[in-house]
Write an enzyme that holds these catalytic residues in place. Structure first.
Site, PDB file in Angstrom:
ATOM      1  N   LYS A 167       0.814  -1.223   0.000  1.00 55.72           N
ATOM      2  CA  LYS A 167       0.000   0.000   0.000  1.00 55.72           C
ATOM      3  C   LYS A 167       0.852   1.281   0.000  1.00 55.72           C
ATOM      4  O   LYS A 167       0.463   2.291  -0.583  1.00 55.72           O
ATOM      5  CB  LYS A 167      -0.967  -0.011   1.188  1.00 55.72           C
ATOM      6  CG  LYS A 167      -2.080  -1.041   1.036  1.00 55.72           C
ATOM      7  CD  LYS A 167      -3.106  -0.913   2.144  1.00 55.72           C
ATOM      8  CE  LYS A 167      -4.175  -1.992   1.999  1.00 55.72           C
ATOM      9  NZ  LYS A 167      -5.227  -1.882   3.016  1.00 55.72           N
ATOM     10  N   ASP A 203     -10.126   2.678   2.347  1.00 56.38           N
ATOM     11  CA  ASP A 203     -10.306   1.890   3.579  1.00 56.38           C
ATOM     12  C   ASP A 203     -11.096   2.666   4.631  1.00 56.38           C
ATOM     13  O   ASP A 203     -11.999   2.125   5.274  1.00 56.38           O
ATOM     14  CB  ASP A 203      -8.950   1.497   4.183  1.00 56.38           C
ATOM     15  CG  ASP A 203      -8.317   0.317   3.457  1.00 56.38           C
ATOM     16  OD1 ASP A 203      -9.050  -0.444   2.789  1.00 56.38           O
ATOM     17  OD2 ASP A 203      -7.084   0.156   3.561  1.00 56.38           O
TER      18      ASP A 203
HETATM   19  P1  NDP Z   1       0.382  -3.079  10.063  1.00 59.32           P
HETATM   20  O1  NDP Z   1       1.370  -4.174   9.961  1.00 59.32           O
HETATM   21  O2  NDP Z   1       0.605  -1.810   9.346  1.00 59.32           O
HETATM   22  O3  NDP Z   1       0.192  -2.674  11.626  1.00 59.32           O
HETATM   23  C1  NDP Z   1       0.077  -3.662  12.595  1.00 59.32           C
HETATM   24  C2  NDP Z   1      -0.341  -3.044  13.930  1.00 59.32           C
HETATM   25  O4  NDP Z   1      -0.707  -4.106  14.813  1.00 59.32           O
HETATM   26  C3  NDP Z   1       0.734  -2.238  14.643  1.00 59.32           C
HETATM   27  O5  NDP Z   1       0.138  -1.166  15.322  1.00 59.32           O
HETATM   28  C4  NDP Z   1       1.308  -3.280  15.638  1.00 59.32           C
HETATM   29  O6  NDP Z   1       1.875  -2.691  16.803  1.00 59.32           O
HETATM   30  C5  NDP Z   1       0.049  -4.006  16.027  1.00 59.32           C
HETATM   31  N1  NDP Z   1       0.257  -5.370  16.519  1.00 59.32           N
HETATM   32  C6  NDP Z   1       0.660  -6.456  15.818  1.00 59.32           C
HETATM   33  N2  NDP Z   1       0.658  -7.554  16.603  1.00 59.32           N
HETATM   34  C7  NDP Z   1       0.262  -7.141  17.834  1.00 59.32           C
HETATM   35  C8  NDP Z   1       0.078  -7.810  19.085  1.00 59.32           C
HETATM   36  N3  NDP Z   1       0.280  -9.115  19.211  1.00 59.32           N
HETATM   37  N4  NDP Z   1      -0.348  -7.060  20.150  1.00 59.32           N
HETATM   38  C9  NDP Z   1      -0.574  -5.736  20.018  1.00 59.32           C
HETATM   39  N5  NDP Z   1      -0.410  -5.049  18.855  1.00 59.32           N
HETATM   40  C10 NDP Z   1       0.004  -5.752  17.786  1.00 59.32           C
HETATM   41  O7  NDP Z   1      -1.034  -3.758   9.657  1.00 59.32           O
HETATM   42  P2  NDP Z   1      -2.291  -3.017   9.033  1.00 59.32           P
HETATM   43  O8  NDP Z   1      -2.516  -1.775   9.798  1.00 59.32           O
HETATM   44  O9  NDP Z   1      -2.172  -2.927   7.571  1.00 59.32           O
HETATM   45  O10 NDP Z   1      -3.481  -4.090   9.305  1.00 59.32           O
HETATM   46  C11 NDP Z   1      -4.049  -4.232  10.593  1.00 59.32           C
HETATM   47  C12 NDP Z   1      -5.289  -5.129  10.517  1.00 59.32           C
HETATM   48  O11 NDP Z   1      -6.343  -4.499   9.795  1.00 59.32           O
HETATM   49  C13 NDP Z   1      -5.068  -6.480   9.860  1.00 59.32           C
HETATM   50  O12 NDP Z   1      -5.771  -7.456  10.607  1.00 59.32           O
HETATM   51  C14 NDP Z   1      -5.719  -6.307   8.505  1.00 59.32           C
HETATM   52  O13 NDP Z   1      -6.185  -7.547   7.963  1.00 59.32           O
HETATM   53  C15 NDP Z   1      -6.891  -5.411   8.859  1.00 59.32           C
HETATM   54  N6  NDP Z   1      -7.428  -4.652   7.722  1.00 59.32           N
HETATM   55  C16 NDP Z   1      -8.735  -4.868   7.368  1.00 59.32           C
HETATM   56  C17 NDP Z   1      -9.301  -4.182   6.327  1.00 59.32           C
HETATM   57  C18 NDP Z   1     -10.734  -4.446   5.969  1.00 59.32           C
HETATM   58  O14 NDP Z   1     -11.171  -4.015   4.881  1.00 59.32           O
HETATM   59  N7  NDP Z   1     -11.501  -5.093   6.823  1.00 59.32           N
HETATM   60  C19 NDP Z   1      -8.522  -3.206   5.538  1.00 59.32           C
HETATM   61  C20 NDP Z   1      -7.164  -3.024   5.996  1.00 59.32           C
HETATM   62  C21 NDP Z   1      -6.653  -3.744   7.045  1.00 59.32           C
HETATM   63  P3  NDP Z   1       3.414  -2.228  16.826  1.00 59.32           P
HETATM   64  O15 NDP Z   1       3.452  -0.884  16.174  1.00 59.32           O
HETATM   65  O16 NDP Z   1       3.729  -2.190  18.279  1.00 59.32           O
HETATM   66  O17 NDP Z   1       4.199  -3.267  16.076  1.00 59.32           O
END
Ligand code: NDP
Length: 281
Positions: free
Chosen positions: A66, A102
């Site tokens: 993205k 989104d």
């Molecule tokens: P990113 O990889 O950009 O961000 C991941 C985030 O999750 C970070 O803030 C990270 O924290 C946090 N994180 C990961 N693992 C953990 C954990 N075990 N405990 C706490 N925090 C955690 O991912 P995206 O933002 O792109 O995607 C996030 C979610 O949104 C996904 O599940 C994706 O499938 C969903 N999504 C759904 C859409 C829809 O249309 N329904 C559209 C876009 C996304 P840290 O910064 O500390 O690493």
């Protein structure tokens, strides 16, 4: 010949976008074909150019491309620039226009399907990655009373708060770690972390769900995620997964490409049925 569109990502086999867009096309009588393209991790730009040269009209972009999609574009919508990421490309001759649907997808799902007013409400976003970044601007546009961002890496939550401060107007903005919001009741808690994908527990603090609160997990197709389970244990009243958001963001992309707005409710119902059948099989 049908106009060609595609979703591009890595991996891509799980994508529901071909199903959704085929359903939109049938419903609206648009003559398109829509495929899924697996791009090598170091080959995003080349795959986009190859599709465009083969006559493609536009693409959806999913993980992990993205940010690359926004960088590749010649022009972009304000909402894509603010999100720092694009999920939709439209080819305009030799030019590429990028957008991010989104956020509007989430807000439409919350307001229209789940009948949440958002205005005047207290909202907590868990996560500060791409998905969180993409939804903050449209959520602020709905003028909630409070928008709080909580993230495991606290400095990223603070950075998002700073980045969107100028758009907050009447909304109070807050940021911190999960534990900082213990006891602060919210009407809506959105899980925008990727924890559900790996089935990881989220350390949700007690007292974050106000009476009647909705717990919304952006993840979909995973059944009852650890987030939804602990939301139930902590007193949330309503629960939703991100399938509605997925269909709404697709509808906005379809509109950008075709100038026609599909009706989303029947497509969401078909998709839910399809995923349920798949789970049973
Ligand atoms: P990113 O990889 O950009 O961000 C991941 C985030 O999750 C970070 O803030 C990270 O924290 C946090 N994180 C990961 N693992 C953990 C954990 N075990 N405990 C706490 N925090 C955690 O991912 P995206 O933002 O792109 O995607 C996030 C979610 O949104 C996904 O599940 C994706 O499938 C969903 N999504 C759904 C859409 C829809 O249309 N329904 C559209 C876009 C996304 P840290 O910064 O500390 O690493």
């Amino acid at each position: 010949m049908s106009d060609r569109y595609a979703v591009i990502g890595h991996p891509i086999a799980h994508s529901q976008s071909p199903f959704i867009h085929a359903a939109f096309a049938r419903q609206t009588g648009q003559d398109i074909c829509y495929e899924a393209i697996l791009a090598p991790l170091d080959g995003f730009a080349a795959a986009v150019h190859a599709f465009r040269q083969a006559g493609g009209k536009g693409m959806n972009v999913t993980l992990p491309f993205k940010l690359d999609a926004l960088a590749l574009a010649d022009s972009a919508s304000e909402r894509a620039r603010r999100a720092g990421a694009a999920n939709t490309l439209r080819f305009e001759g030799a030019q590429i226009f990028a957008d991010n649907t989104d956020g509007i997808g989430l807000v439409r799902d919350l307001r229209q399907r789940l009948a949440l007013p958002l205005t005047g409400q207290r909202i907590l976003i868990l996560g500060a990655g791409g998905a969180a970044r993409g939804v903050i601007e449209p959520l602020l546009a709905a003028r909630p009373a409070l928008l709080a961002i909580a993230n495991r890496s606290v400095e990223k939550a603070h950075a998002l708060r700073t980045a969107f401060a100028e758009l907050a107007e009447s909304t109070a903005l807050a940021s911190g770690g999960f534990a900082d919001f213990a006891g602060a009741a919210f009407d809506l808690v959105i899980n925008a972390t990727s924890a559900s994908l790996g089935g990881s527990e989220l350390a949700l603090p007690a007292g974050v769900f106000a009476e009647g609160a909705l717990a919304y997990d952006m993840a979909y197709g995973l059944g009852e995620t650890p987030f939804l389970k602990s939301a139930c244990a902590l007193g949330a009243a309503r629960f939703a997964d991100g399938l509605g958001m997925l269909v709404e963001q697709a509808a906005e992309s379809f509109y950008l490409w075709r100038g026609v707005r599909p009706t989303t409710a029947p497509v969401l119902a078909q998709l839910r049925e399809r995923l349920a059948q798949r789970e049973k099989a």
